[in-house]
Design an enzyme around this catalytic site. Structure first.
Site, short mmCIF file in Angstrom:
data_model
loop_
_atom_site.label_atom_id
_atom_site.label_comp_id
_atom_site.label_asym_id
_atom_site.label_seq_id
_atom_site.Cartn_x
_atom_site.Cartn_y
_atom_site.Cartn_z
N ALA A 468 54.13 4.51 118.02
CA ALA A 468 53.71 5.73 118.02
C ALA A 468 54.67 6.59 118.73
CB ALA A 468 52.35 5.79 118.57
N CYS A 469 55.13 7.74 118.17
CA CYS A 469 56.07 8.78 119.02
C CYS A 469 55.02 9.92 118.92
CB CYS A 469 57.38 8.70 118.57
SG CYS A 469 57.55 9.43 116.88
N ASP A 470 56.07 10.93 119.62
CA ASP A 470 55.38 12.44 119.58
C ASP A 470 55.12 12.89 118.14
OD1 ASP A 470 54.76 14.48 121.25
OD2 ASP A 470 56.29 15.74 120.57
N GLY A 472 55.49 11.00 115.22
CA GLY A 472 55.30 9.85 114.31
C GLY A 472 56.21 9.75 113.05
N ILE A 502 51.23 10.19 117.91
CA ILE A 502 50.03 9.74 119.11
C ILE A 502 48.82 10.23 118.62
CG2 ILE A 502 49.50 9.85 121.34
CD1 ILE A 502 52.47 9.32 121.99
#
Length: 563
Positions: A468-470, A472, A502
């Site tokens: 997960a990143c800011d 995606g 996220i």
């Protein structure tokens, strides 16, 4: 091993809150970036001054400047236009205008509505924003970003009024009519009230940008943008603020400098070059590979840990960003559409079109990237060179106290493992390796609340792994690909490795892997999942431990079922 988490500090709550708001803004834009790029290419190719602008009659029809009476293509949408001599004629509407006027704002509105209240929220948001669109005479991106989530929220509150009170058999009737009536009312409000307000806001923001340009102050934005990027607000800044304003400018002038304020890859490559020559330890060894990912892949997040490990280098990033903005401001450089991701390849495609200025504009943009990289490299090299001796003497990649303190602040909690790492600085190589191994083991145990320790999974079966990143779409996709390949090479089946934003995390995730600064937000979304924090998604040693954990589970449960 079991651990407990300390309460999140007020400062960390504020940081998480700002990140969450920024993610919400960028979350409306990022899923629709392909549509923005499609519009940019259509514009670049088919407007009258485009690459194919002389391709009669195709460009005349698609670009929206052809005379329908002369061309005679039946069935296409036309509108009355005024010729230079004052007469009117039927002109093809084409693709360029409708895409920027209707398609892009409606996509933003639908995405925003879905984020707030699912499909139902997306439908009502689209209806409401249609009123804002036709109530104004400029592309209404900001209006879509405000009215869209507002309409979905109102729909959600409306549904609460009769939740559980509808008689069986009337659910579809009431749900459809209530959404349709509410959408109609909001569209009317959008036309008469919301649209004019958004015109005023857009005019004010555009005037503010024009004021900064007229006074040569636009480079000062780098003082805000560059530090905010390393705190993982890059997508919020670029796609939540600069992209909507830049699209409006590009629709009028063919290009916008705003697309390059955050997306310029120069500062990041300059910083990584400085670490490649003057860094120490793992930072020096990994920086060259990170350059390829950042410059050509457009994953800017790759250089954030390097900046956080030496916070003084953020000053170099600010100076480099300001140099790039200054170059584009003075020489008129800009992009025709957003460069997403911010790689030199995407920048080239967005800068080379005739509407943006062709080869001349491309050379200016290249110069801005080069100067941004050069200024960042020189200043970062000075900073790293001045501390190199001390870093080498410290043993564990130099004095890590500042980076450790920053990491603890980002996580919002004290870490015994980090404290041990700080105390072990200056030991010999063997002690360093032991400390790093202990750190990895303790950090995994801490980040998974004791469920994961030293390569042994004790409490949860892992079958669905989520990076997960800011947004995606960038760094998390890269990390997922790395781990997926490792699991495949290990011959392990029935394990899903995906990447998400996220904001889109759900209960299906068994194990969530995030970068350190984002773990708290991910844990709030999926409190029942295991969480692992990594410094970067490229080459974390924790990936091998995850593979071993999954392998151990499969050996204990050869059918692949849940224990």
């Amino acid at each position: 091993m079991t651990t407990t988490s300390t309460p999140t500090s007020g400062m960390n709550k504020a940081r998480v809150g700002v990140q969450r708001f920024g993610t919400f803004l960028s979350g409306m834009i990022m899923p629709n970036i392909a549509a923005f790029i499609a519009w940019g290419f259509v514009t670049m190719l088919f407007i009258s001054v485009g690459w194919l602008g002389q391709w009669y009659p195709v460009a005349d029809m698609l670009g929206g400047f052809g005379n329908a009476a002369e061309i005679g293509w039946e069935g296409a949408m036309v509108a009355l236009a005024e010729a230079p001599e004052g007469t009117t004629f039927p002109q093809y509407v084409g693709l360029v205008g409708p895409m920027v006027t209707y398609l892009l704002p409606l996509l933003i509105a639908n995405t925003a509505g879905r984020m707030v209240y699912g499909e139902r929220g997306g439908v009502v948001a689209s209806i409401a924003v249609m009123g804002v669109i036709v109530g104004t005479n400029i592309p209404m991106f900001l209006g879509a970003m405000i009215m869209g989530p507002l309409a979905a929220w109102i729909t959600k509150q409306m549904d609460k009024l009769w939740d559980g009170k509808i008689k069986p058999g009337f659910e579809m009737l009431i749900n459809n009519f209530s959404a349709g009536i509410l959408g109609m009312l909001l569209a009317i409000v959008g036309f008469f009230a919301f649209g004019p307000v958004m015109l005023g806001i857009s005019a004010a923001l555009g005037g503010a940008v024009g004021w900064l340009v007229s006074l040569n102050l636009l480079p000062l934005l780098s003082i805000i943008v560059e530090p905010a990027k390393v705190l993982f607000l890059n997508n919020a800044i670029n796609h939540g603020v600069f992209t909507p304003l830049g699209i409006e400018q590009a629709a009028e002038t063919g290009k916008s400098i705003l697309f390059l304020i955050e997306a310029n890859p120069g500062p990041g490559v300059g910083l990584l070059l400085a670490f490649s020559f003057f860094g120490v330890g793992m930072a020096k060894a990994s920086a060259p590979g990170a350059i390829i990912i950042q410059f050509f892949g457009g994953i800017h997040e790759i250089y954030f840990p390097y900046a956080l490990s030496k916070p003084m280098t953020i000053l170099a990033l600010i100076a480099g960003g300001a140099a790039g903005v200054t170059t584009n401001m003075l020489l008129g450089g800009g992009l025709a559409f957003p460069a997403a991701p911010g790689s030199i390849i995407a920048v080239t495609a967005a800068a080379a079109g005739p509407a943006a200025g062709g080869l001349g504009n491309l050379l200016v943009v290249y110069l801005s990237v080069l100067l941004a990289a050069a200024v960042t490299f020189i200043l970062a090299a000075i900073i790293l060179r001045s501390t190199r001796k001390r870093d080498l003497e410290a043993g564990l990649d130099g004095d890590l106290s500042a980076a450790i303190a920053q990491t603890e602040a980002n996580k919002g909690k004290e870490s015994a493992a980090l404290a041990g790492l700080r105390a072990s600085a200056g030991n010999d190589a063997a002690a360093e390796r032991d400390a790093e191994a202990a750190y990895d083991e303790a950090e995994i145990a801490r980040s998974t609340n004791g469920a994961l320790s030293g390569g042994i999974l004790t409490t949860k079966q892992v079958r669905n792994i989520v990076f997960a990143c800011d947004a995606g779409m960038g760094s998390s996709a890269m990390g997922a690909s790395v781990l997926r390949n490792k699991i495949k090479k290990a011959g392990i089946e029935d394990i899903t490795v995906v990447n998400k934003a996220i904001a889109n995390l759900d209960a299906s995730a068994d194990l969530v892997i995030t970068q350190n600064q984002l773990t708290d937000r991910a844990r709030q979304r999926t409190p029942d999942a295991l969480h692992i924090s990594v410094d970067n998604f490229v080459n974390s040693p924790k990936y091998d431990e995850v593979v071993e954990l999954v392998r151990d589970q499969h050996s204990e449960d050869p059918r692949g079922g849940r224990a």
